[in-house]
Design an enzyme around this catalytic site. Sequence first.
Site, PDB file in Angstrom:
ATOM      1  N   ASP A  55      20.922  29.144  35.146  1.00 25.34           N
ATOM      2  CA  ASP A  55      22.419  28.558  35.159  1.00 25.34           C
ATOM      3  C   ASP A  55      22.236  27.471  35.850  1.00 25.34           C
ATOM      4  OD1 ASP A  55      25.244  29.750  36.307  1.00 25.34           O
ATOM      5  OD2 ASP A  55      24.746  29.057  38.144  1.00 25.34           O
ATOM      6  N   GLU A  88      22.055  27.555  30.263  1.00 24.20           N
ATOM      7  CA  GLU A  88      24.022  26.905  30.083  1.00 24.20           C
ATOM      8  C   GLU A  88      24.102  25.461  30.607  1.00 24.20           C
ATOM      9  OE1 GLU A  88      28.172  28.407  33.123  1.00 24.20           O
ATOM     10  OE2 GLU A  88      26.164  27.616  33.831  1.00 24.20           O
ATOM     11  N   ASP A 116      31.968  34.315  31.665  1.00 23.77           N
ATOM     12  CA  ASP A 116      33.428  34.163  32.734  1.00 23.77           C
ATOM     13  C   ASP A 116      34.615  33.944  31.931  1.00 23.77           C
ATOM     14  OD1 ASP A 116      31.830  32.902  34.898  1.00 23.77           O
ATOM     15  OD2 ASP A 116      30.730  31.766  33.361  1.00 23.77           O
TER      16      ASP A 116
HETATM   17  C1  NOJ Z   1      27.604  29.215  36.343  1.00 26.69           C
HETATM   18  C2  NOJ Z   1      28.674  30.939  35.930  1.00 26.69           C
HETATM   19  O1  NOJ Z   1      28.608  31.433  34.781  1.00 26.69           O
HETATM   20  C3  NOJ Z   1      29.870  31.437  36.534  1.00 26.69           C
HETATM   21  O2  NOJ Z   1      29.980  32.609  36.509  1.00 26.69           O
HETATM   22  C4  NOJ Z   1      29.187  31.292  38.897  1.00 26.69           C
HETATM   23  O3  NOJ Z   1      30.123  31.111  38.688  1.00 26.69           O
HETATM   24  C5  NOJ Z   1      29.400  29.641  38.184  1.00 26.69           C
HETATM   25  N1  NOJ Z   1      28.061  29.254  37.064  1.00 26.69           N
HETATM   26  C6  NOJ Z   1      28.231  29.255  39.518  1.00 26.69           C
HETATM   27  O4  NOJ Z   1      26.939  29.773  39.646  1.00 26.69           O
END
Ligand code: NOJ
Length: 548
Positions: free
Chosen positions: A200, A242, A312
């Site tokens: 993440d 990510e 997301d």
């Molecule tokens: C990225 C994640 O994809 C998202 O869902 C999350 O809210 C944020 N990082 C914080 O961890």
Amino acid sequence: MTDRWYQKAVVYCADIDTFADSDGDGCGDIRGMIGRLDYLARLGVTCLWLNPIHPSPDRDDGYDVTDFYNVDPRFGNLGDFAELLHEAGNLGIKVIIDLVVNHTSDKHPWFQSARSSPDSPYRDWYVWSETEPADRKQGMVFPGEQDETWTYDRTAKLWYYHRFYKFQPDLNITNPAVREEIKKICAFWLQLGVAGFRMDAVPFIIEETRPGEPNATKDLEFLSDLRQWVQWRKGDAVLLAEANVEPDELSKFFGDGGGSNNRIHMLFDFMLNTRLILALAREDAEPIIDGLRDTPKLPQGGQWATFLRNHDEIDLSRLTTEQRAEVFAKFGPEPEMQLYGRGIRRRLAPMLNNDRRHIELAYALQFSLRGTPVLRYGEEIGMGEDLTQEGRHAIRTGMQWSQLPNGGFSAAKTGDLVRPVISGGDFGWEKVNVTVQRHNPQSLLSWFERMIRTLREAPEVGAGSCTHIDIPAPTSVLVHRADGETGTMVFVHNLGTEAATLDLSSLADEAEQPNDVLADQEYPELGKWDKVEVAGYGYRWIRLRRTA
Ligand code: NOJ
């Protein structure tokens, strides 16, 4: 043939809490997931990515962790998790988990200790400022849901940094003890048997944040170090990151520039995702062609992970204001469909007006483009969104399994569910569910099974090169090819509604018994390749040559 499993994988992303509830308490759990592994195997999934599984107050869908060495008791226990790994392994499915180490929950014992005393061994695990940072209103990720990136803590009498929500204090990556702990967390889960991590917020993990310095330097070397560590513990473990950064920054996440892939194995292809969405909105292939052209060349072993929907919002921030307005007008015209001024909180099927041909076209395109495809749970049956839910929860509703109450997701009372299952209308569980689609060869689910099976017979898509074939064609049509050790595939996708006929005779010489291995309908034989037809929203996956 490539021996890197992730280059031929089909990744399925699911959240334990909304997938399947085995004990009727209203929350999905690990045993529920175990019970559905056969479904994933039949679909053709080879890698299951689980959204955060750790104990959490759940204020950010589990991305606010209070214990990195356990599973949330609502989901089961570590014994159940080990069982899940074993059962998945039996079916040839690898499991990767979210590694959320940019921050912890503010309820994590480390933060509780850190704030309580300057002498706490954890004090320096977080990022503090004694004075109010001038940049405290900058760098927010969730505008509207987040007011600042530095918040005053009355207990510590200091300001602490949080890139995301204020209940997610950032860990201090400059502290060697924090780095060691991150490695220990990785080692723990690898030892249990996970196949790797979806990391993440990677650009933020490596930020050496200091108050008043909004453009923090990034310590990319930490990624080399972590990669080496992970690989030493488990040779074929994968890091899938990510990192939604500017195109010219991407290469640094794959490697240190020496030519080898010594950092992250796979990055989500956010750039291509945005271009794909724009292309679908415009019914024009140009943005995809630009995207393919503008991407940096990857070091050997580096890989893209493609997606249309993730958990997301669809992030359109890298489009121009005009382009974003176009996409909003087409796919998210109502303010309630939009989020953070930059994104869309809808699933793909409703975005495409539930037009089956359009949905197939979109996913056939994604799965045929370079890299490893990632599929969000529920997309394979065409689930919709629930706009009455807060923010990103709109697309995080319960999986729709059957026509049983709550769509078979849970036997709990509807009011007791962790999150609702969509009911009624065109997208409700009564109509859209696995059971109805499972035995119907015409269903979207059956189509996904066929499409994924076909992809698995075409390893050049994941492991080979992907090139746009520049021939005269209507702007709505994309023709591209995948070349690898196993041979060559040619793909024709029509993003528009008008049928087209293409002259692909330049490929005829290369063709050895070419045939459509997947198409939206039956097409005439390819003949001399000078009149290759494709219907509106049609697609053809053509095997040109096979060498292995
Ligand atoms: C990225 C994640 O994809 C998202 O869902 C999350 O809210 C944020 N990082 C914080 O961890």
